[in-house]
Design an enzyme around this catalytic site. Sequence first.
Site, PDB file in Angstrom:
ATOM      1  N   LYS A   1       0.799  -1.229   0.045  1.00 37.65           N
ATOM      2  CA  LYS A   1       0.098  -0.196   0.041  1.00 37.65           C
ATOM      3  C   LYS A   1       0.913   1.267  -0.119  1.00 37.65           C
ATOM      4  CE  LYS A   1      -2.147  -1.176   3.889  1.00 37.65           C
ATOM      5  NZ  LYS A   1      -1.578  -2.532   3.922  1.00 37.65           N
TER       6      LYS A   1
ATOM      7  N   ARG B   1     -10.159   0.588   7.930  1.00 34.91           N
ATOM      8  CA  ARG B   1     -10.115  -1.015   7.996  1.00 34.91           C
ATOM      9  C   ARG B   1     -10.940  -1.506   8.920  1.00 34.91           C
ATOM     10  NH1 ARG B   1      -3.906  -0.211   8.232  1.00 34.91           N
ATOM     11  NH2 ARG B   1      -3.405  -2.109   9.140  1.00 34.91           N
TER      12      ARG B   1
ATOM     13  N   ARG C   1      -1.269  -8.992  13.168  1.00 40.29           N
ATOM     14  CA  ARG C   1      -1.746  -8.215  12.055  1.00 40.29           C
ATOM     15  C   ARG C   1      -2.346  -8.950  11.022  1.00 40.29           C
ATOM     16  NH1 ARG C   1       3.626  -5.725  10.784  1.00 40.29           N
ATOM     17  NH2 ARG C   1       2.728  -4.624   9.009  1.00 40.29           N
TER      18      ARG C   1
HETATM   19  P1  AP5 Z   1       4.654  -1.638   1.897  1.00 38.47           P
HETATM   20  O1  AP5 Z   1       4.381  -0.796   0.660  1.00 38.47           O
HETATM   21  O2  AP5 Z   1       5.149  -1.006   3.217  1.00 38.47           O
HETATM   22  O3  AP5 Z   1       3.595  -2.226   2.280  1.00 38.47           O
HETATM   23  P2  AP5 Z   1       2.021  -1.741   3.158  1.00 38.47           P
HETATM   24  O4  AP5 Z   1       0.834  -2.562   2.552  1.00 38.47           O
HETATM   25  O5  AP5 Z   1       2.095  -0.381   3.323  1.00 38.47           O
HETATM   26  O6  AP5 Z   1       2.531  -2.707   4.748  1.00 38.47           O
HETATM   27  P3  AP5 Z   1       2.367  -2.240   6.032  1.00 38.47           P
HETATM   28  O7  AP5 Z   1       3.289  -3.377   6.681  1.00 38.47           O
HETATM   29  O8  AP5 Z   1       2.835  -0.768   6.172  1.00 38.47           O
HETATM   30  O9  AP5 Z   1       0.773  -2.265   6.199  1.00 38.47           O
HETATM   31  P4  AP5 Z   1      -0.065  -2.263   7.584  1.00 38.47           P
HETATM   32  O10 AP5 Z   1      -1.400  -2.330   7.011  1.00 38.47           O
HETATM   33  O11 AP5 Z   1       0.089  -3.597   8.430  1.00 38.47           O
HETATM   34  O12 AP5 Z   1       0.283  -1.190   8.452  1.00 38.47           O
HETATM   35  P5  AP5 Z   1       0.126   0.194   8.510  1.00 38.47           P
HETATM   36  O13 AP5 Z   1       1.162   1.192   8.805  1.00 38.47           O
HETATM   37  O14 AP5 Z   1      -1.109   0.589   7.771  1.00 38.47           O
HETATM   38  O15 AP5 Z   1       5.520  -2.883   1.405  1.00 38.47           O
HETATM   39  C1  AP5 Z   1       6.195  -3.695   2.563  1.00 38.47           C
HETATM   40  C2  AP5 Z   1       7.376  -4.031   2.281  1.00 38.47           C
HETATM   41  O16 AP5 Z   1       7.645  -4.666   0.974  1.00 38.47           O
HETATM   42  C3  AP5 Z   1       8.323  -2.773   2.047  1.00 38.47           C
HETATM   43  O17 AP5 Z   1       9.560  -3.186   2.577  1.00 38.47           O
HETATM   44  C4  AP5 Z   1       8.589  -2.655   0.583  1.00 38.47           C
HETATM   45  O18 AP5 Z   1       9.746  -2.257   0.135  1.00 38.47           O
HETATM   46  C5  AP5 Z   1       8.260  -4.051   0.118  1.00 38.47           C
HETATM   47  N1  AP5 Z   1       7.612  -4.122  -1.233  1.00 38.47           N
HETATM   48  C6  AP5 Z   1       6.436  -3.459  -1.596  1.00 38.47           C
HETATM   49  N2  AP5 Z   1       6.116  -3.774  -2.823  1.00 38.47           N
HETATM   50  C7  AP5 Z   1       6.836  -4.966  -3.226  1.00 38.47           C
HETATM   51  C8  AP5 Z   1       7.120  -5.587  -4.478  1.00 38.47           C
HETATM   52  N3  AP5 Z   1       6.116  -5.319  -5.436  1.00 38.47           N
HETATM   53  N4  AP5 Z   1       8.027  -6.710  -4.534  1.00 38.47           N
HETATM   54  C9  AP5 Z   1       9.188  -6.542  -3.376  1.00 38.47           C
HETATM   55  N5  AP5 Z   1       8.921  -5.972  -2.347  1.00 38.47           N
HETATM   56  C10 AP5 Z   1       7.734  -5.042  -2.322  1.00 38.47           C
HETATM   57  O19 AP5 Z   1      -0.741  -0.066  10.157  1.00 38.47           O
HETATM   58  C11 AP5 Z   1       0.478  -0.242  11.470  1.00 38.47           C
HETATM   59  C12 AP5 Z   1      -0.542  -0.067  12.548  1.00 38.47           C
HETATM   60  O20 AP5 Z   1      -1.152   0.967  12.780  1.00 38.47           O
HETATM   61  C13 AP5 Z   1      -1.822  -1.292  12.285  1.00 38.47           C
HETATM   62  O21 AP5 Z   1      -1.422  -2.487  12.958  1.00 38.47           O
HETATM   63  C14 AP5 Z   1      -2.745  -0.525  13.624  1.00 38.47           C
HETATM   64  O22 AP5 Z   1      -2.278  -0.960  15.015  1.00 38.47           O
HETATM   65  C15 AP5 Z   1      -2.478   0.910  13.379  1.00 38.47           C
HETATM   66  N6  AP5 Z   1      -3.380   1.426  12.133  1.00 38.47           N
HETATM   67  C16 AP5 Z   1      -3.205   2.019  11.225  1.00 38.47           C
HETATM   68  N7  AP5 Z   1      -4.115   2.461  10.640  1.00 38.47           N
HETATM   69  C17 AP5 Z   1      -5.372   2.053  11.521  1.00 38.47           C
HETATM   70  C18 AP5 Z   1      -6.640   2.180  11.161  1.00 38.47           C
HETATM   71  N8  AP5 Z   1      -7.302   2.799  10.219  1.00 38.47           N
HETATM   72  N9  AP5 Z   1      -7.476   1.798  12.298  1.00 38.47           N
HETATM   73  C19 AP5 Z   1      -6.855   1.183  13.281  1.00 38.47           C
HETATM   74  N10 AP5 Z   1      -5.789   0.979  13.390  1.00 38.47           N
HETATM   75  C20 AP5 Z   1      -4.888   1.398  12.347  1.00 38.47           C
HETATM   76 MG    MG Z   2       2.279   0.831   4.648  1.00 38.93          MG
END
Ligand code: AP5
Ligand code: MG
Length: 195
Positions: free
Chosen positions: A13, A88, A145
């Site tokens: 994402k 989410r 997660r």
């Molecule tokens: P990346 O682009 O970082 O993927 P992502 O989908 O953004 O993954 P996240 O881990 O950030 O998602 P998440 O939903 O768990 O975390 P969030 O911060 O939203 O890619 C991942 C890795 O792969 C990177 O190293 C990248 O370089 C690599 N990559 C990407 N594409 C690739 C490809 N095509 N090929 C190879 N490698 C690739 O949430 C974190 C926490 O915050 C949650 O657990 C929760 O506690 C809280 N939170 C956030 N939003 C909310 C909400 N709306 N409601 C309640 N709690 C929330």
């Molecule tokens: Mg992210």
Amino acid sequence: MIVVLLSPPGSGKGTQCRRLLGLLGVPHLSTGAMLRESVRTGSEMGKMAGSFIQQGKLVPDDVIVTLVKQRLQERDCEAGCLLDGFPRTVPQAVALDRELKALGRRQVDVALELRVTLEELIRRLVERARQEGRQDDSADTVVRRMEVYDLQTKPVLEYYREQGKLVSIDGMGSADEVFARIETQVRKYGSATGN
Ligand code: AP5
Ligand code: MG
């Protein structure tokens, strides 16, 4: 244009939003990044959110909805935004629709689901844990997660499917390959909605 990115941890994402930013020129709102920043600065919200993030649980809806509402009211969001990791839960999705209506803004144009195998999600997160040491990329928290995604976020896919706004995209392959697929879809929706 308002684009929602809705898919599991590690699906790309954030990576794809950074590319979409260049294409659409609207701000990237990552609730995860906003929360991590509040943890880093030690604000009241950060103190509360930190333990949820650390455990791989969702931060309560009312906190997140307040955070996003404030951000949406800013001028740079008037023409739209990229919502990364929000909504989410179904109550968050309902609150978003309500808030956009209250602000007299356009509704969500399209919700993108990036489809990536569990094996590849784990591979990416393990690699990121090694390189960046993001706190919630430990093995136990990643499992939690993923469970939280299945239980609380998958119903949001249905919410947008029922509105005819869900587009599922193959998220496997290089980041550039995935972006090319996203670009095709976003251009279709953008031209359909005049943006
Ligand atoms: P990346 O682009 O970082 O993927 P992502 O989908 O953004 O993954 P996240 O881990 O950030 O998602 P998440 O939903 O768990 O975390 P969030 O911060 O939203 O890619 C991942 C890795 O792969 C990177 O190293 C990248 O370089 C690599 N990559 C990407 N594409 C690739 C490809 N095509 N090929 C190879 N490698 C690739 O949430 C974190 C926490 O915050 C949650 O657990 C929760 O506690 C809280 N939170 C956030 N939003 C909310 C909400 N709306 N409601 C309640 N709690 C929330
Ligand atoms: Mg992210």
